[in-house]
Design a protein around this motif. Structure first.
Motif, short mmCIF file in Angstrom:
data_model
loop_
_atom_site.label_atom_id
_atom_site.label_comp_id
_atom_site.label_asym_id
_atom_site.label_seq_id
_atom_site.Cartn_x
_atom_site.Cartn_y
_atom_site.Cartn_z
N PHE A 1 13.60 0.10 -6.27
CA PHE A 1 12.18 0.03 -5.91
C PHE A 1 11.80 -1.44 -5.78
O PHE A 1 11.95 -2.22 -6.72
CB PHE A 1 11.35 0.72 -7.00
CG PHE A 1 9.88 0.74 -6.73
CD1 PHE A 1 9.36 1.49 -5.70
CD2 PHE A 1 9.01 0.01 -7.52
CE1 PHE A 1 7.99 1.52 -5.45
CE2 PHE A 1 7.64 0.03 -7.29
CZ PHE A 1 7.14 0.78 -6.25
N PHE A 2 11.29 -1.80 -4.59
CA PHE A 2 10.83 -3.16 -4.31
C PHE A 2 9.30 -3.15 -4.27
O PHE A 2 8.70 -2.28 -3.66
CB PHE A 2 11.34 -3.63 -2.95
CG PHE A 2 12.83 -3.73 -2.82
CD1 PHE A 2 13.50 -4.92 -3.10
CD2 PHE A 2 13.58 -2.64 -2.41
CE1 PHE A 2 14.88 -5.02 -2.97
CE2 PHE A 2 14.96 -2.72 -2.28
CZ PHE A 2 15.61 -3.91 -2.56
N SER A 3 8.67 -4.13 -4.91
CA SER A 3 7.21 -4.24 -4.84
C SER A 3 6.82 -5.71 -4.79
O SER A 3 7.43 -6.55 -5.45
CB SER A 3 6.55 -3.54 -6.03
OG SER A 3 7.13 -3.96 -7.26
N SER A 4 5.78 -5.99 -4.01
CA SER A 4 5.44 -7.39 -3.73
C SER A 4 3.94 -7.61 -3.73
O SER A 4 3.16 -6.75 -3.32
CB SER A 4 6.01 -7.78 -2.36
OG SER A 4 5.63 -9.10 -2.02
N SER A 5 3.53 -8.79 -4.19
CA SER A 5 2.11 -9.18 -4.15
C SER A 5 1.79 -9.96 -2.87
O SER A 5 0.69 -10.50 -2.74
CB SER A 5 1.76 -10.03 -5.38
OG SER A 5 2.54 -11.20 -5.42
N THR A 6 2.75 -10.04 -1.96
CA THR A 6 2.48 -10.55 -0.61
C THR A 6 2.81 -9.44 0.38
O THR A 6 3.68 -8.61 0.12
CB THR A 6 3.34 -11.80 -0.30
OG1 THR A 6 4.72 -11.50 -0.52
CG2 THR A 6 2.94 -12.97 -1.18
N PRO A 7 2.14 -9.39 1.52
CA PRO A 7 2.38 -8.29 2.46
C PRO A 7 3.79 -8.32 3.05
O PRO A 7 4.32 -9.38 3.38
CB PRO A 7 1.33 -8.54 3.55
CG PRO A 7 0.33 -9.45 2.95
CD PRO A 7 1.06 -10.29 1.96
N HIS A 8 4.40 -7.15 3.16
CA HIS A 8 5.69 -6.99 3.82
C HIS A 8 5.57 -5.88 4.85
O HIS A 8 5.27 -4.74 4.49
CB HIS A 8 6.79 -6.64 2.81
CG HIS A 8 7.30 -7.81 2.05
ND1 HIS A 8 8.50 -8.45 2.34
CD2 HIS A 8 6.77 -8.48 1.01
CE1 HIS A 8 8.68 -9.45 1.49
NE2 HIS A 8 7.64 -9.49 0.68
N PRO A 9 5.81 -6.17 6.13
CA PRO A 9 5.70 -5.11 7.14
C PRO A 9 6.85 -4.12 7.11
O PRO A 9 6.75 -3.03 7.66
CB PRO A 9 5.71 -5.90 8.46
CG PRO A 9 6.47 -7.16 8.14
CD PRO A 9 6.12 -7.48 6.71
N PHE A 10 7.96 -4.50 6.45
CA PHE A 10 9.17 -3.67 6.42
C PHE A 10 9.58 -3.27 7.84
O PHE A 10 9.74 -2.08 8.15
CB PHE A 10 8.98 -2.44 5.52
CG PHE A 10 8.73 -2.77 4.07
CD1 PHE A 10 9.64 -3.54 3.36
CD2 PHE A 10 7.58 -2.34 3.43
CE1 PHE A 10 9.42 -3.86 2.02
CE2 PHE A 10 7.35 -2.66 2.09
CZ PHE A 10 8.27 -3.42 1.40
N ASP A 11 9.71 -4.30 8.70
CA ASP A 11 10.18 -4.04 10.05
C ASP A 11 11.68 -3.74 10.03
O ASP A 11 12.32 -3.77 8.97
CB ASP A 11 9.88 -5.24 10.96
CG ASP A 11 10.43 -6.56 10.42
OD1 ASP A 11 11.39 -6.54 9.61
OD2 ASP A 11 9.89 -7.62 10.78
N ASP A 12 12.24 -3.45 11.19
CA ASP A 12 13.65 -3.02 11.26
C ASP A 12 14.59 -4.06 10.66
O ASP A 12 15.53 -3.71 9.94
CB ASP A 12 14.04 -2.75 12.71
CG ASP A 12 13.37 -1.51 13.27
OD1 ASP A 12 12.86 -0.70 12.45
OD2 ASP A 12 13.36 -1.33 14.50
#
Length: 356
Positions: free
Chosen positions: A307-318
């Protein structure tokens, strides 16, 4: 102005072993004077509230309510290109939640996130009276002092950084050494989670291993980070029963789909139950903006999740998904190797006991 900027720079360069919250207060006094404001201060991530540095007041007594601080932080954190934001406060309530600052926009406050090592939750807040808005020169000044304040606050809050960095850099060696030494699986998983967090650049990494029928979490670990000793981290680490139930629910879904579950913006997550609502409240307290869960697969068998979690935005693109998938695949091989090594050592000990 130049003299005040020089003094601010001097305070910001205070060595980490001598920097204190008093230095942050001194620096904020200079910021207040530079902008001809009424007040300037820094709020930092607390447990569970934002806490004003250098102040002994209760968070409930601050000029802005906690929800307001969170709204401003989130508005800026989701716009990383913005140097600062302006907003208006009345009776402690934020009416405009940190819209990107521009000259001439009426405001009572200006705020700027102070990004630091392993944290994106510290914010410079400046209170004043700008019915005609701040000038372009004033906003440029805020942008100029931001890196100085970030460096100072990072030094004050992260006195244990060097020791933790040594532990983090040693995590890879610990993973490699797990094949030649008898180490507990939990210890190896913590080192592996720390190595993955450093490689991915994502704040929090949690590794969870399931039993064969997905009835329970048999092992769990979280990476070492600045906030590892907080109560929020304790809940997030998987040592909390409610968190394990949520982890298992996601695991059962991935056992069927074989695909990661990606939530680039947690505020857009569908709320299907009270459990989902509770999770959203927790993410808000923990300053989490983006999360993703990846299945740990050994062939066709799902043995756990990362499980990955971040306090900065991640679009999780390809591209990012492919990279994280590769990290998870390497982790699966490492976990299987450690398990086999453990089983072989136990078998060896058993045989020695028989023929002794």
């Amino acid at each position: 102005m130049l003299q005040q900027l020089a003094e601010l720079s001097s305070i910001a360069m205070t060595p980490a072993d001598r920097a204190s919250e008093a230095d942050v207060v001194r620096a904020c006094a200079l910021v207040r004077a530079l902008l001809d404001a009424e007040e300037a201060y820094v709020i930092r991530a607390g447990d569970p509230h934002f806490v004003r540095m250098g102040s002994s007041d209760e968070p409930s007594a601050y000029e802005i309510k906690q929800r307001g601080y969170w709204m401003v932080w989130r508005a800026l954190a989701t716009r990383p290109e913005a140097q600062a934001g302006t907003f208006t406060v009345t009776n402690g309530f934020v009416h405009e939640d940190g819209a990107v600052a521009r000259p001439g926009r009426p405001a009572t406050h200006v705020a700027s996130i102070l990004p630091g090592s392993e944290s994106n939750s510290e914010v410079l807040v400046i209170r004043g009276s700008w019915p005609q808005g701040l000038t372009a020169e004033a906003l440029e000044l805020v942008a100029s002092i931001r890196p100085m304040l970030s460096y100072l606050v990072g030094n004050v809050l992260d006195a244990e950084r060097h020791e933790r960095q040594k532990k983090q850099l040693g995590a890879l060696a610990d993973v490699a050494g797990a094949f030649s030494e008898e180490k507990a699986l939990d210890s190896v998983l913590e080192s592996l989670a720390t190595a993955i967090a450093k490689a991915s650049g994502i704040d929090w990494v949690n590794i969870n291993l399931f039993d064969s029928d997905f009835a329970g979490v048999v092992a769990t670990a979280q990476n070492m980070a600045r906030h590892s000793e907080t109560s929020l981290a304790h809940v997030y680490s998987g040592r909390d029963p409610s968190r394990n139930r949520q982890t298992l629910a996601v695991g059962r879904r991935m056992a069927v789909s074989r695909q990661p579950e990606l939530i680039p913006d947690v505020s857009q997550m569908p709320v299907r139950s009270e459990s989902d609502q509770e999770l959203l409240r927790f993410w808000e307290r923990a300053h989490i903006l983006s999360v993703a869960t990846f299945p740990i697969l050994l062939g066709e068998q799902l043995i756990g999740s990362i499980f990955f979690s971040s306090s900065t935005p991640h679009p999780f693109d390809d591209e990012e998904v492919q990279f994280l998938s590769a990290l998870v695949s390497q982790a699966a091989t490492t976990i299987r190797g450690v398990q086999l090594n453990h089983d072989l050592r136990q078998a060896e000990q058993h045989l020695r006991a028989i023929f002794a």
